[in-house]
Each structure stands twice: as structure tokens, then as C-alpha cells.
Design a protein around this motif. Structure first.
Motif, PDB file in Angstrom:
ATOM      1  N   SER A  75       0.861  -1.188   0.000  1.00 41.13           N
ATOM      2  CA  SER A  75       0.000   0.000   0.000  1.00 41.13           C
ATOM      3  C   SER A  75       0.891   1.229   0.000  1.00 41.13           C
ATOM      4  O   SER A  75       2.040   1.176   0.442  1.00 41.13           O
ATOM      5  CB  SER A  75      -0.921   0.023   1.229  1.00 41.13           C
ATOM      6  N   ASN A 127       3.928   0.784   2.423  1.00 42.63           N
ATOM      7  CA  ASN A 127       3.909  -0.377   3.315  1.00 42.63           C
ATOM      8  C   ASN A 127       4.649  -1.522   2.625  1.00 42.63           C
ATOM      9  O   ASN A 127       4.123  -2.145   1.700  1.00 42.63           O
ATOM     10  CB  ASN A 127       2.464  -0.779   3.620  1.00 42.63           C
ATOM     11  N   GLU A 146       5.812  -4.235   4.269  1.00 45.09           N
ATOM     12  CA  GLU A 146       5.761  -5.485   5.038  1.00 45.09           C
ATOM     13  C   GLU A 146       5.344  -6.644   4.141  1.00 45.09           C
ATOM     14  O   GLU A 146       5.592  -7.805   4.453  1.00 45.09           O
ATOM     15  CB  GLU A 146       4.800  -5.325   6.211  1.00 45.09           C
ATOM     16  N   THR A 194      11.984   3.738   8.548  1.00 47.25           N
ATOM     17  CA  THR A 194      10.699   3.160   8.939  1.00 47.25           C
ATOM     18  C   THR A 194      10.116   3.972  10.093  1.00 47.25           C
ATOM     19  O   THR A 194      10.819   4.271  11.058  1.00 47.25           O
ATOM     20  CB  THR A 194      10.871   1.693   9.374  1.00 47.25           C
ATOM     21  N   TRP A 229       5.439   1.868   8.353  1.00 47.01           N
ATOM     22  CA  TRP A 229       5.568   2.196   6.931  1.00 47.01           C
ATOM     23  C   TRP A 229       6.902   2.908   6.688  1.00 47.01           C
ATOM     24  O   TRP A 229       7.467   3.532   7.583  1.00 47.01           O
ATOM     25  CB  TRP A 229       4.423   3.082   6.483  1.00 47.01           C
TER      26      TRP A 229
END
Length: 331
Positions: free
Chosen positions: A49, A191, A193, A71, A167
């Protein structure tokens, strides 16, 4: 003549005297299997995202907590704007509330006193009405200031530019000391992850992808490692120019740095558009530089040899040969 008859009889007897397993093997058949062509599609990873962080208040940038590639922490704080004037507004508001609380208490006492005086007919009703009106006015002004305080407190929060925790900062637009206005972009966040890999697939390619189920393997060509992926979302529409279906694959795990721009390869097994089939190498009969298959009825079918396949199979094509047809394994 008698000698020829005896020779023929001897040949027939020799065939019948062969072991049963050998005779059965000579009659063994197989079913032609549809050949597949391998399509390799290339895609690139991107963030699961992304979002644009925008300033909700105007002010001077006091400090920036994260740079490109950093981050965001658990609080998600990216930058802090100067809050000097908003804090002064809050102090003024609270001072005004204290004044109104004092007025409210005064008018309350006056109202109660005049109620007693009116009851004993020592004061006019109009004087009591004026005190009641002043009491209610002070109360309404106090409530208005309390609401204003909540608005100022909410605005105070928005002087902290906060994004989603965890993020990463993709682009940074501001520096300490700059003045930003309400609605101005301050950063691009992503994002990472999990990663998405977008593909544009034809109908046949999409069907082949769905047949893989949850076991979709992508290869990161730059790192030369395989990774597992799954279908994250499928667009219900299609690209009007390419007439393909937009599909996003998601990579959730892998022993590599999750970032955008990694080249990936998706391999799909698609039906051969020319109708080629796979047959055992032993089933082909070569005669006069041509190749044939033998039907169980003993009929020869000419085929064109296209190449080799897996497990000692051969790719052949012929208008008379289709997937599912049966032929002799060892004619």
C-alpha cells in the motif's frame, strides 16, 4: 511349395510360443497428452500500500524524524510543526473559561438571591428575569469556550504529522525551518511489510494461474531465488487497449530485503495453440525421413516431430492426432 508352408507355420508357432508378457507389451497402448507451451511473464515488486502524507495545519517545520528509507516508529511520527501560536490560543481560551466560570457562579448566586426577594415581594420580577438571562448567557458562553478548547486540542494533534506505524518513507518533501501550508504534501509513504507484483494476463494465462491454487512460485531474477506468492486481488474489468486482466500477486515471506523494483518471473504452462501432443519416443516409427504413429488397429498416422518434452516424451503434431487418441507404445 511345401517348404514355404512349413516356414510360415514355424513363424506363426514362434510368435505364439513367446512369453505372454512380451505379447502383452507389444499390444500396449497410450493416450496422447496435450502439449503445453511455457510462457514466462515479467513483473516488478511494489509496496503493498502507499499513501501521500499531507499537512492538516499550516506552520513552520520544527523537526523531521524520518528520512527517505527510514521506517516510522510505533507512534508513526514523521515531522513536528511549531505549536507556539496554537498553545497561546489554548492559554487564552482557558483564561476566558476561568472568567466565565466566575461570572457564571456570580450570576447563579444573584439569581438565587433575587428569587428569594421576589418571593418576599422585595424585588421586581424584571430584575430576576435579567439575572436569569445573565446566568444562562454566562453558561452558554462557557460551553462555547469548552467546545473551542476541544477544537484547539484536536488542531494541536494535527501539528504532528503522523503516518501508519511501520511504513517506510519513499519521498520526503520538507526540511526543518520550512513553512508548510494546509493541504501541502510532506511525504510519500509505503507499506513494504508485504509486496505486490502486478501482471496483465490473457484469459488463458489467468486460467493457468488459477490452476496453481495457493502454490504460486515466482523467481526473483536479480537474486536468483524462488519465492511463494498468492493471488491478492483480481480486477473485475480489463484493460481496453491490451484486453488483459489485471492481477496482483502478493509476496508475504522471503529471505530478502522487501523493496520495490525487484524483477520477478512467473512461469505458466499454457495449451499449445497448434494442437501439438506428447507421445513416448518409442511410439514413433521413422520411415523415409518421416515419422508415424501406429493405431491399435494397425493403421499408420503420419506426424511432424516438433521436439523433445519431459520424461523422454516427444512433441508431435498432425491434423489426424488429438489429445486423448490412443496409439501403440511399441509398434
Amino acid at each position: 511349395m511345401k517348404h514355404v508352408s512349413l516356414l510360415t507355420l514355424a513363424l506363426v508357432l514362434s510368435v505364439w510360443l513367446l512369453p505372454a508378457s512380451v505379447r502383452a507389451q507389444s499390444q500396449e497402448t497410450f493416450e496422447a497428452e496435450a502439449a503445453a507451451r511455457r510462457a514466462t511473464l515479467t513483473g516488478f515488486t511494489r509496496a503493498r500500500s502507499s499513501m501521500t502524507l499531507v499537512a492538516e495545519e499550516s506552520g513552520r517545520v520544527e523537526k523531521v524524524m524520518a528520512d527517505v528509507g527510514d521506517t516510522l516508529g510505533q507512534d508513526g511520527l514523521f515531522a513536528q510543526l511549531d505549536t507556539t501560536f496554537i498553545r497561546l490560543d489554548l492559554r487564552e481560551n482557558r483564561a476566558e473559561q476561568e472568567r466565565l466560570k466566575s461570572d457564571f457562579e456570580y450570576y447563579r448566586k444573584e439569581m438565587n438571591r433575587y428569587k428569594q426577594l421576589v418571593k418576599s415581594k422585595n424585588a421586581a420580577q424584571s430584575t430576576l428575569d435579567s439575572n436569569v438571562r445573565a446566568h444562562q448567557g454566562a453558561l452558554q458562553q462557557l460551553r462555547g469556550k469548552q467546545i473551542e478548547e476541544r477544537v484547539l486540542m484536536e488542531r494541536m494533534k494535527r501539528f504532528s504529522l503522523i503516518g501508519p506505524a511501520g511504513w517506510k518513507v519513499v519521498t520526503r518533501y520538507i526540511e526543518p525551518g520550512e513553512w508548510v501550508t494546509k493541504g501541502e504534501k510532506v511525504a510519500e509513504l509505503g507499506n513494504y511489510e508485504a509486496l505486490l507484483v502486478p501482471y496483465a494476463l490473457t484469459g488463458a494465462e489467468f486460467r493457468a494461474l488459477k490452476e496453481q491454487g495457493e502454490n504460486i512460485t515466482l523467481r526473483l531474477t536479480d537474486l536468483n531465488i524462488p519465492v511463494q506468492a498468492r493471488i491478492e486481488r483480481v480486477s473485475p474489468g480489463f484493460d481496453p487497449q491490451s484486453r488483459k486482466i489485471n492481477v496482483d500477486l502478493q509476496i508475504s515471506q522471503g529471505d530478502f530485503e522487501f523493496r520495490g523494483g525487484l524483477r520477478t518471473e512467473l512461469v505458466l504452462e499454457l495449451p499449445d495453440p497448434g494442437g501439438a501432443v506428447l507421445v513416448p519416443a518409442t511410439a514413433l516409427v521413422k520411415a523415409y525421413e518421416e515419422y508415424f504413429l501406429m493405431t491399435p488397429e494397425g493403421e499408420r498416422v503420419r506426424v511432424m516431430l516438433l521436439g523433445s518434452g519431459r520424461n523422454n516424451l516427444r512433441r508431435v503434431s498432425s491434423p489426424e492426432v488429438h489429445a486423448g487418441d490412443r496409439f501403440m507404445v511399441k509398434p
